[in-house]
Design an enzyme around this catalytic site. Structure first.
Site, PDB file in Angstrom:
ATOM      1  N   ASP A 245      -9.409  -6.581   2.195  1.00 23.70           N
ATOM      2  CA  ASP A 245      -8.081  -7.033   1.765  1.00 23.70           C
ATOM      3  C   ASP A 245      -7.839  -8.493   2.172  1.00 23.70           C
ATOM      4  OD1 ASP A 245      -7.392  -4.634   0.647  1.00 23.70           O
ATOM      5  OD2 ASP A 245      -6.450  -3.851   2.460  1.00 23.70           O
TER       6      ASP A 245
ATOM      7  N   ASP B   9       0.867  -1.183   0.000  1.00 22.90           N
ATOM      8  CA  ASP B   9       0.000   0.000   0.000  1.00 22.90           C
ATOM      9  C   ASP B   9       0.894   1.221   0.000  1.00 22.90           C
ATOM     10  OD1 ASP B   9      -2.071  -1.666   0.426  1.00 22.90           O
ATOM     11  OD2 ASP B   9      -2.339  -1.186   2.548  1.00 22.90           O
TER      12      ASP B   9
ATOM     13  N   ASP C 192      -4.863  -3.575   4.821  1.00 25.51           N
ATOM     14  CA  ASP C 192      -5.360  -3.086   6.099  1.00 25.51           C
ATOM     15  C   ASP C 192      -6.866  -3.242   6.264  1.00 25.51           C
ATOM     16  OD1 ASP C 192      -6.028  -1.126   4.279  1.00 25.51           O
ATOM     17  OD2 ASP C 192      -4.570   0.320   5.013  1.00 25.51           O
TER      18      ASP C 192
HETATM   19  P1  ATP Z   1      -3.358   2.817   0.222  1.00 27.21           P
HETATM   20  O1  ATP Z   1      -3.265   2.749   1.698  1.00 27.21           O
HETATM   21  O2  ATP Z   1      -3.489   1.545  -0.484  1.00 27.21           O
HETATM   22  O3  ATP Z   1      -2.387   3.746  -0.410  1.00 27.21           O
HETATM   23  P2  ATP Z   1      -5.448   4.610   0.189  1.00 27.21           P
HETATM   24  O4  ATP Z   1      -5.578   4.784   1.645  1.00 27.21           O
HETATM   25  O5  ATP Z   1      -4.876   5.702  -0.624  1.00 27.21           O
HETATM   26  O6  ATP Z   1      -4.749   3.299  -0.123  1.00 27.21           O
HETATM   27  P3  ATP Z   1      -8.216   4.089   0.086  1.00 27.21           P
HETATM   28  O7  ATP Z   1      -8.268   4.169   1.561  1.00 27.21           O
HETATM   29  O8  ATP Z   1      -8.829   2.976  -0.635  1.00 27.21           O
HETATM   30  O9  ATP Z   1      -6.780   4.165  -0.446  1.00 27.21           O
HETATM   31  O10 ATP Z   1      -8.787   5.443  -0.463  1.00 27.21           O
HETATM   32  C1  ATP Z   1      -8.987   5.648  -1.818  1.00 27.21           C
HETATM   33  C2  ATP Z   1      -9.492   7.050  -2.046  1.00 27.21           C
HETATM   34  O11 ATP Z   1     -10.729   7.225  -1.387  1.00 27.21           O
HETATM   35  C3  ATP Z   1      -8.571   8.107  -1.488  1.00 27.21           C
HETATM   36  O12 ATP Z   1      -7.619   8.502  -2.436  1.00 27.21           O
HETATM   37  C4  ATP Z   1      -9.533   9.229  -1.180  1.00 27.21           C
HETATM   38  O13 ATP Z   1      -9.774  10.000  -2.356  1.00 27.21           O
HETATM   39  C5  ATP Z   1     -10.809   8.514  -0.814  1.00 27.21           C
HETATM   40  N1  ATP Z   1     -10.944   8.387   0.636  1.00 27.21           N
HETATM   41  C6  ATP Z   1     -10.124   7.749   1.490  1.00 27.21           C
HETATM   42  N2  ATP Z   1     -10.574   7.802   2.738  1.00 27.21           N
HETATM   43  C7  ATP Z   1     -11.732   8.489   2.705  1.00 27.21           C
HETATM   44  C8  ATP Z   1     -12.696   8.882   3.684  1.00 27.21           C
HETATM   45  N3  ATP Z   1     -12.568   8.573   4.965  1.00 27.21           N
HETATM   46  N4  ATP Z   1     -13.742   9.597   3.261  1.00 27.21           N
HETATM   47  C9  ATP Z   1     -13.900   9.891   1.977  1.00 27.21           C
HETATM   48  N5  ATP Z   1     -13.048   9.562   1.016  1.00 27.21           N
HETATM   49  C10 ATP Z   1     -11.969   8.869   1.357  1.00 27.21           C
END
Ligand code: ATP
Length: 904
Positions: free
Chosen positions: A643, A334, A639
């Site tokens: 997953d 990630d 996480d």
């Molecule tokens: P990784 O940890 O794999 O890098 P990530 O944390 O970037 O993943 P996700 O958590 O799947 O990936 O989030 C994907 C997208 O969703 C983010 O880029 C953001 O635009 C949106 N996002 C993440 N968390 C939230 C939230 N709590 N509320 C709204 N949108 C969110």
């Protein structure tokens, strides 16, 4: 006391939520600390009672339960019957010493495993005195208010107070693996466990949604406590490789016994030797050849590996992972929090007209807003207040000051949004008190947005939405302008600006709003589709971890590919990938691209792309399989609750300890205590080291046994005097496997450990090289023993002196061979090689003392029939040892040269 049945299996599920709160004398604001303390004393810790450990004596006895030891015990019995008391005594001493060492080491290994289990203890998010805090699950008391979200393991039995799209997988309790939906309405008093929709039971997993519940039972008072009674966590310390070797040792023993019997028959019937003498020689042979110390030393090597990994923040949940980690050839990781620090800060703010920059440090809600390098006040741009309100309300995190530093409870990204609101002069607490949340659609990685429905005291209702820009733009038809009026959405403008911010490596988030009638109290997916008004966007920085950059380089040197699989924007992912040092960052595949590829094309695509963006958890599973189709050993991090399938499928599933859900941890082989990519690489390094050390132990112990056995068989067949007496062989074996071989378990990584390509996982541990090594060294040892013995006889010394020489030569050869063994991938004739490690030096000192006693102490001379040696004899012995080291070094160099030639 570990029982907290707050009443007699009360029908909490059939009572309305407010009655439950009344009965438990608590409120949704949570308990005060004093009340928690009182209840903790009354109800005890929230943990299931542990099954009692096996009694120490039984555990000690179990060390005798091994075919290798049975053979030795049989030999002791027969020697006693033949009145060879000294031999009986020595054999028994060896057996007992072996068991004592095994027992002590096992105790240590178990302590290490316990400590590790403790590190994996689940946490609970609770509300106490009106504040959201994260506590140890064991600290929960009845009346505590617990927050649940997707991926959590329910920490105690809860009566639900609020539930948004909550479904829970209750297989541990009901055996039913399909998640059940939960609601807050009471159910019939006689409802079966699986039908009690108003309850969430301890040990079950939240598969989706969010909820709040009050603890009604903890520890053994919970339903799981009633069912399972005792928690037994006996895990044996073994891996497939160690099991294979234990099996190998077993068959070797049987093989040796057959040979020994044949020799006995040959000596007695054909060569007409005296039976008792012949028998003792055969006992000596069997004892010499059986590697009785091998299984114990291998287990100890594993235990030390587990501890070394834990010290580097990698907690092994399933032991075979240690081996797998050593052969990992691709790490899929990630981005957020693993490669980056997950310390977010809003740095860009975008309205329909302007791109602002925002300054500040950490999560402190203070920092200057700038437009084209000059300070501006947030109040000059009305839309910023509304943007900040959305960021505050569509948010589950909390900020607080801890020891003078602002820290986040919950998601760091949401924490950064609260800090942003503070910088926009919005009072977070007041705003949250004014606009109460009535319903929510929690964030999920598939839809990439989150929405809340809030009502204020003036009968206004609004839906606030935040999420990935592409997602939110699709849901909007209008946009807010700087002066707070509404106009038609200019989609192209926002897309272009969002990409520009993402290209700086910032995570972009969009915010939208919709006003609804006050009677609207339930939020559905249809409510947020198409008719929202876009307020603006923010860009958050999340700097890469310095140690992750180094670790990526280390992986590349070690022939390990690093692939980033993230839910973030393509441009953000590519920018961070470049900063981190990934190889192919030009060519980025998105989740949508992956959906258009069939398995065969995907299998091609994974070969030349190191960044996958905007992926959902389901894509991870396909990517793992695609990589595995090329024979790669894949480590995959995760996480979230979704997953879990990819973590299970990967060769090494790695869950995040801090931000990871319980569901991900349960599916994983390894948990990272610090969520840090560098810890994965440290674990791989340890995995390679453990494998090397296991190989070293095997290639040390087996030739020692082989050398002894060969010299005895030759002597018996040719009818020569045995160069080493049976009791002396036991002595050498004990020193060899217990004192010397054990030091190999502590060997630190070799300098080249991360400079060579990954091991081929299908290569057997007893590789052709190892077999050659065992035969080669066995022959050298046999030659050394025989040579020294016959030489002494030729020089006119008596048999006892010649045997003492042979024993010492064997020990000296073992010591020098040990030094040679310590470096399998480089020469041992270096300063570092000579100095050794602490365990090596301790064992060297022990062995010197033991041998001096063996040679000069009268009581040892009585037992072992040894004799005092002259200094010149000792020098000769030492010289033989050095010669062995040199011969093996030459063999090593020849092998390296051959390998270099083959490679290029
Ligand atoms: P990784 O940890 O794999 O890098 P990530 O944390 O970037 O993943 P996700 O958590 O799947 O990936 O989030 C994907 C997208 O969703 C983010 O880029 C953001 O635009 C949106 N996002 C993440 N968390 C939230 C939230 N709590 N509320 C709204 N949108 C969110």
């Amino acid at each position: 006391m570990e029982n907290s049945d707050t009443s007699t299996n009360a029908g909490w599920h059939s009572l309305p939520a407010n009655h439950v709160l009344e009965d438990l004398k608590c409120s949704t604001e949570g308990l005060s600390q004093t009340e928690v303390d009182t209840r903790f004393v009354k109800y005890g810790a929230n943990r299931l009672p542990q099954a009692p450990r096996r009694n120490a004596f039984v555990r000690f006895l179990l060390h005798f339960h091994n075919i290798l030891i049975y053979v030795l015990l049989g030999a002791a019995l027969i020697t006693a019957l033949l009145s060879h008391w000294v031999d009986t005594g020595v054999i028994l001493a060896v057996v007992v010493v072996n068991a004592i060492i095994g027992f002590i080491q096992e105790g240590k290994a178990e302590q290490a495993m316990d400590a590790i289990r403790h590190m994996l203890a689940p946490q609970a998010n609770v509300i106490r005195s009106g504040e959201r805090v994260t506590i140890d699950g064991e600290q929960l008391v009845p009346g505590d208010i617990v927050l649940l979200e997707a991926g959590d393991k329910v920490p105690a039995d809860l009566r639900l107070l609020t539930a948004h799209g909550l479904s829970v997988q209750e297989a541990v309790l009901t055996g039913e693996s399909v998640p059940v939906e939960k609601r807050i309405q009471p159910v019939a008093d006689d409802a079966a466990l699986g039908d009690r929709a108003s309850m969430a039971y301890s040990g079950t997993l939240v598969s989706s949604g969010q909820a709040k519940g009050v603890v009604v039972a903890t520890g053994s008072g919970t339903e799981i406590g009633r069912i399972s009674g005792l928690l037994s966590n006996v895990e044996t310390l073994t891996t497939p490789l160690v099991e294979q070797m234990a099996l190998f040792a077993k068959w070797l023993t049987i093989f040796i016994l057959i040979i020994a019997t044949m020799l006995l028959a040959f000596g007695y019937f054909v060569a007409h030797h005296d039976f008792s003498e012949m028998f003792m020689a055969v006992v000596g042979l069997s004892v010499a050849a059986i590697p009785e110390g091998l299984p114990a030393v291998l287990t100890i090597t594993l235990a030390i590996g587990v501890q070394a990994m834990a010290r580097r923040n990698a907690i092994v949940r399933r032991l075979p992972a240690i081996e797998t980690l050593g052969s990992v050839s691709v790490i899929c990781t990630d981005k957020t929090g693993t490669l980056t620090r997950n310390e977010m800060m809003v740095a860009s703010v975008l309205s329909n007209r302007h791109l602002f920059n925002l300054e500040g440090t950490g999560y402190e809600p203070k920092g200057a807003l700038k437009l084209d390098d000059s300070h501006v006040s947030p109040s000059e741009h009305a839309v910023l207040e509304e943007l900040a309100r959305a960021a505050t309300l569509c948010n589950d995190a909390a900020l607080r000051v801890h020891e003078g530093v602002w820290v986040v409870e919950g998601d760091p990204m949401e924490g950064a949004l609260l800090a942003f609101s503070g910088k926009m002069d919005v009072n977070v607490r007041e705003e949250q008190a004014r606009w109460k949340r009535t319903d929510a659609i929690p964030f999920d990685a598939k839809h990439r947005f989150m929405a809340t429905l809030n009502h204020d005291h003036g009968h206004h209702a609004c839906i606030f939405v935040k999420g990935a820009p592409e997602q939110i733009l699709e849901m909007c038809s209008n946009q807010r302008s700087v002066d707070a009026t509404t106009e038609h959405l200019d989609s192209a403008y926002w897309h272009q600006k969002a990409e520009a911010i993402a290209a700086l490596g910032q995570r972009v988030l969009a915010f939208a709003v919709r006003t609804v009638p006050p009677e609207h109290t339930v939020l559905e997916h249809e409510d947020v589709g198409g008719t929202l008004t876009l307020l603006g966007m923010v860009g958050m920085i999340d700097p890469p971890r310095d140690e992750a950059i180094k670790a990526v380089t280390e992986c590349h040197e070690a022939g390990i590919r690093v692939i980033m699989i993230t839910g973030d924007h393509t441009k953000t992912a590519a920018a961070i990938g470049k900063q981190i040092g990934l190889k192919n960052t030009e060519n980025v595949y998105t989740g949508t691209d992956l959906d258009t590829l069939d398995d065969a094309s995907l299998s091609q695509a994974v070969l030349n792309c190191d960044v996958f963006a905007r992926t959902s958890p389901e894509h991870k599973l396909r990517l793992v399989m695609a990589l595995q189709s090329h024979g790669k050993t894949v480590a995959m991090t995760g996480d979230g609750v979704n997953d879990a399938p990819a973590l299970k499928r990967a060769d090494a599933g790695i869950a995040m300890g801090k931000k990871g859900s319980e569901a991900a941890k349960e599916a994983s082989d390894l948990v990272l205590a610090d969520d840090n990519f560098a810890s994965i690489v440290a674990a791989v390094r340890e995995g390679r080291t453990v494998y090397d050390n296991l190989t070293k132990v095997i290639s040390f112990i087996l030739p020692v046994n082989g050398g002894e056995a060969i010299s005895l068989v030759v002597a018996l067949l040719i009818g020569l005097t045995l160069p080493i007496a049976p009791t002396q062989i036991l002595w050498v074996n004990m020193l060899g496997s217990v004192v010397l071989a054990i030091t190999l378990a502590f060997e630190p990584p070799e300098p080249q450990v991360m400079k060579r390509p990954p091991r081929n996982p299908s290569q057997p541990i007893l590789s052709s090289f190892l077999i050659w090594r065992i035969v080669f060294v066995s022959l050298i040892f046999a030659a050394g023993i025989f040579g020294q013995f016959e030489l002494a006889l030729l020089m006119g010394r008596d048999v006892e002196i010649a045997r003492t020489m042979a024993v010492n030569t064997l020990i000296a050869m073992e010591v020098f061979y040990l030094f040679s063994m310590r470096y399998g991938y480089g020469t041992s004739v270096t300063w570092r090689g000579v100095v050794g490690t602490k365990p090596v030096l301790i064992s060297l000192a022990l062995i010197t003392i033991a041998q001096l006693l063996f040679i000069y102490a009268p009581f040892m001379q009585n037992i072992f029939d040894s004799r005092a040696l002259k200094i010149t004899d000792l020098l000769l012995v030492f010289a033989t040892g050095v010669a062995v080291l040199l011969v093996i070094e030459v063999e090593k160099q020849m092998r390296f040269a051959l390998k270099r030639q083959q490679e290029g």
